[in-house]
Write a protein that holds these residues in place. Structure first.
Motif, mmCIF file in Angstrom:
data_model
loop_
_atom_site.group_PDB
_atom_site.id
_atom_site.type_symbol
_atom_site.label_atom_id
_atom_site.label_comp_id
_atom_site.label_asym_id
_atom_site.label_seq_id
_atom_site.Cartn_x
_atom_site.Cartn_y
_atom_site.Cartn_z
ATOM 1 N N ARG A 12 -11.162 15.484 6.731
ATOM 2 C CA ARG A 12 -10.240 16.586 7.022
ATOM 3 C C ARG A 12 -10.980 17.914 6.999
ATOM 4 N NH1 ARG A 12 -4.685 17.487 6.472
ATOM 5 N NH2 ARG A 12 -4.320 15.399 5.645
ATOM 6 N N ARG A 13 -10.609 18.780 7.953
ATOM 7 C CA ARG A 13 -11.124 20.138 7.920
ATOM 8 C C ARG A 13 -10.600 20.846 6.683
ATOM 9 N NH1 ARG A 13 -9.574 20.235 13.580
ATOM 10 N NH2 ARG A 13 -11.403 19.860 14.863
ATOM 11 N N PHE A 15 0.861 -1.181 0.000
ATOM 12 C CA PHE A 15 0.000 0.000 0.000
ATOM 13 C C PHE A 15 0.901 1.236 0.000
ATOM 14 C CE2 PHE A 15 -4.079 -1.991 0.543
ATOM 15 C CZ PHE A 15 -3.765 -3.227 1.092
ATOM 16 N N ASN A 16 1.175 1.767 -1.179
ATOM 17 C CA ASN A 16 2.158 2.839 -1.318
ATOM 18 C C ASN A 16 1.557 4.232 -1.335
ATOM 19 O OD1 ASN A 16 4.441 1.068 -1.555
ATOM 20 N ND2 ASN A 16 3.696 0.539 -3.599
ATOM 21 N N GLU A 17 0.255 4.330 -1.444
ATOM 22 C CA GLU A 17 -0.377 5.644 -1.523
ATOM 23 C C GLU A 17 -1.310 5.813 -0.329
ATOM 24 O OE1 GLU A 17 -1.790 6.755 -5.374
ATOM 25 O OE2 GLU A 17 -3.389 7.984 -4.532
ATOM 26 N N PHE A 18 -1.118 6.883 0.411
ATOM 27 C CA PHE A 18 -1.919 7.093 1.614
ATOM 28 C C PHE A 18 -1.938 8.574 1.948
ATOM 29 C CE2 PHE A 18 2.414 5.917 2.660
ATOM 30 C CZ PHE A 18 2.836 6.990 3.418
ATOM 31 N N GLU A 19 -2.775 8.937 2.869
ATOM 32 C CA GLU A 19 -2.893 10.317 3.328
ATOM 33 C C GLU A 19 -2.881 10.318 4.845
ATOM 34 O OE1 GLU A 19 -6.159 14.002 3.159
ATOM 35 O OE2 GLU A 19 -6.325 12.276 1.814
ATOM 36 N N ILE A 20 -2.052 11.155 5.445
ATOM 37 C CA ILE A 20 -1.967 11.268 6.900
ATOM 38 C C ILE A 20 -2.731 12.506 7.342
ATOM 39 C CG2 ILE A 20 -0.427 11.587 8.873
ATOM 40 C CD1 ILE A 20 1.732 10.141 7.299
ATOM 41 N N ILE A 21 -3.621 12.325 8.312
ATOM 42 C CA ILE A 21 -4.425 13.437 8.824
ATOM 43 C C ILE A 21 -4.096 13.637 10.295
ATOM 44 C CG2 ILE A 21 -6.743 14.360 9.166
ATOM 45 C CD1 ILE A 21 -7.716 12.537 6.949
#
Length: 465
Positions: A188-189, A169-175
């Motif tokens: 996300r705001r 899983f190489n694509e992600f978003e950190i919030i």
């Protein structure tokens, strides 16, 4: 037309009993306390969800295994025992949903709302049993899209991001948790352009491995992973109580049936009047009581038994009693039992369990009074295990626990609840029976109950004489 087959497919994946997710993640690998999957069908759309919890260091492994199980559902027909177990649960629990006229009316309203034939209600068990393994495989291939999953990981992202790349899983978003908005589609705001932190911009889409020489390559898009953490990469502080997700799901249902967590948290006091009948070897003793509860840890019971007045009070660790013998402190075991009864009070018990301050686990189901009752056990610091038997509507039918008795014995106590009525948004049992070691001790019938009414704190103060 595919609904029952689809519902059973999801139950094979993660429904009640020995489902695939539970077997792989808990029984085989010991990576979690439990895993589950469920589906929600609406009139025009629906969704399905799988969930679990695990240690930070095994997050990547668990995610890989869960997604692989989605893919396996498309590749492999379920074993006969997998399907028969799901069918037995679905068909066997159906009679519990039509026990009362209200239940039957609800079922009729459901089929009318979804524009289904009313006679489907009567044929439900037969239609469940008619589903075949080939039906399961067909609907799984039609509706499951492992390459289009929305994946949310909650915890210390700095502790598991590297694992995601290792398992494909190489694509992600950190919030960051200070930017989290659970009401937003993106979680996300609103942020200024350029403020979002992503994984590698040109990362490849995850490859989902398949057995038997076949590879499942996702088309455009791919699964999207969200992870959120607290400031400076630290996990948000919470009680360290590992709970079975299936138990927590049932607990949430119980809380919702009771009135909802928000309503329970608003309750600051209870004032109740009741008729109580004590059962003794020589007969019965009628009594009237007036009970005051001031949360979190005070109560007072004023009782009149055969014309004799008695008062019992517990006040934040201390206790006093007034009876025909005078005003005095109860013995330490009785005072401790008063304290334990405060902790077992249903409202604070459910709140503390929901907030993770107590351990919650599922016990084997019970067959009682012609019903199948699911059983939750709640325990924790200064709280001996309390077993809640839950009826099909999510209401607490019974509460059981052990308590010390004179002579070093232990008494098994059970409270049986019925006649639930709504009081200021909270369901309250108007009838209760207390049973000691299988022997009925008393019955209580409420005449009135008020929540959040003013209670004079002087009621709990011990008088001078």
């Amino acid at each position: 037309p595919d609904y029952l087959a689809w519902d059973l497919a999801v139950k094979v994946l993660g429904g009640e009993g020995a489902n695939r997710l539970h077997n792989v993640l808990r029984s085989e690998r010991g990576l979690t306390y439990g895993a589950s999957a469920d589906t929600e069908a609406r009139k025009q759309a629906g969704d399905f969800l799988a969930e679990t919890d695990t240690r930070t260091e095994t997050t990547g492994e668990v995610l890989r295994l869960m997604v692989d199980e989605f893919s396996r559902l498309q590749r492999e027909r379920p074993f006969e025992r997998e399907l028969s177990g799901a069918q037995a649960y679905l068909a066997g629990s159906f009679p519990l949903t039509i026990e009362t006229p209200n239940d039957i009316a609800t079922e009729v309203l459901n089929v009318l709302f979804y524009e289904l034939p009313v006679d489907e209600i009567g044929t439900f068990p037969q239609r469940v049993q008619a589903v075949t393994p080939d039906d399961i495989l067909r609907v799984a291939r039609q509706y499951v899209r492992p390459d289009r999953l929305s994946i949310v990981l909650v915890g210390n992202a700095s502790g598991f991001v590297s694992q995601l790349r290792q398992v494909g899983f190489n694509e992600f978003e950190i919030i960051p948790i200070e930017e989290l908005d659970l009401m937003s589609a993106s979680l996300r705001r609103e942020q200024r352009k350029g403020s979002i932190e992503h994984g590698p911009a040109e990362a490849s889409v995850p490859w989902l491995p398949a057995s038997a020489g076949r590879s499942l390559l996702p088309p455009e898009g791919g699964s999207h992973i969200f992870a959120y953490v607290s400031q400076a990469g630290q996990t948000a502080q919470r009680p360290n109580v590992p709970n079975d997700p299936n138990a927590m799901m049932l607990l949430e249902r119980v809380v919702d049936a009771k009135g909802g967590l928000a309503a329970l948290k608003k309750v600051t006091s209870v004032v109740a009047e009741a008729d109580t009948v004590f059962k003794t070897e020589k007969g019965t003793l009628p009594s009237t009581t007036r009970t005051y509860v001031l949360y979190p840890d005070r109560f007072r019971v004023d009782a009149k038994v055969t014309g004799v007045d008695a008062v019992q009070v517990y006040n934040s660790g201390s206790a006093w009693v007034r009876d025909p013998s005078g005003l005095h402190e109860p013995p330490a075991p009785i005072r401790d039992d008063f304290a334990n009864s405060v902790r077992r009070d249903t409202i604070p018990l459910l709140i503390a369990a929901s907030e993770g301050r107590y351990s919650v686990r599922l016990l084997p189901e019970q067959g009682r009074d012609g019903r199948v009752l699911r059983v939750l056990e709640i325990s924790g610091d200064q709280l001996q295990p309390v077993r809640l038997s839950i009826d099909p509507q999510g209401l607490i039918a019974r509460q059981a626990f052990a308590t010390p008795a004179p002579g070093g014995r232990t008494v098994q106590v059970e409270e049986v609840f019925s006649d639930y009525r709504k009081v200021d948004g909270v369901l309250v049992p108007y009838k209760a029976e207390l049973v000691h070691d299988g022997r009925p001790i008393l019955t209580r019938t409420l005449r009135s109950v008020a929540l959040n009414s003013p209670v004079d704190e002087k009621l709990f103060v011990r008088p001078e004489k």
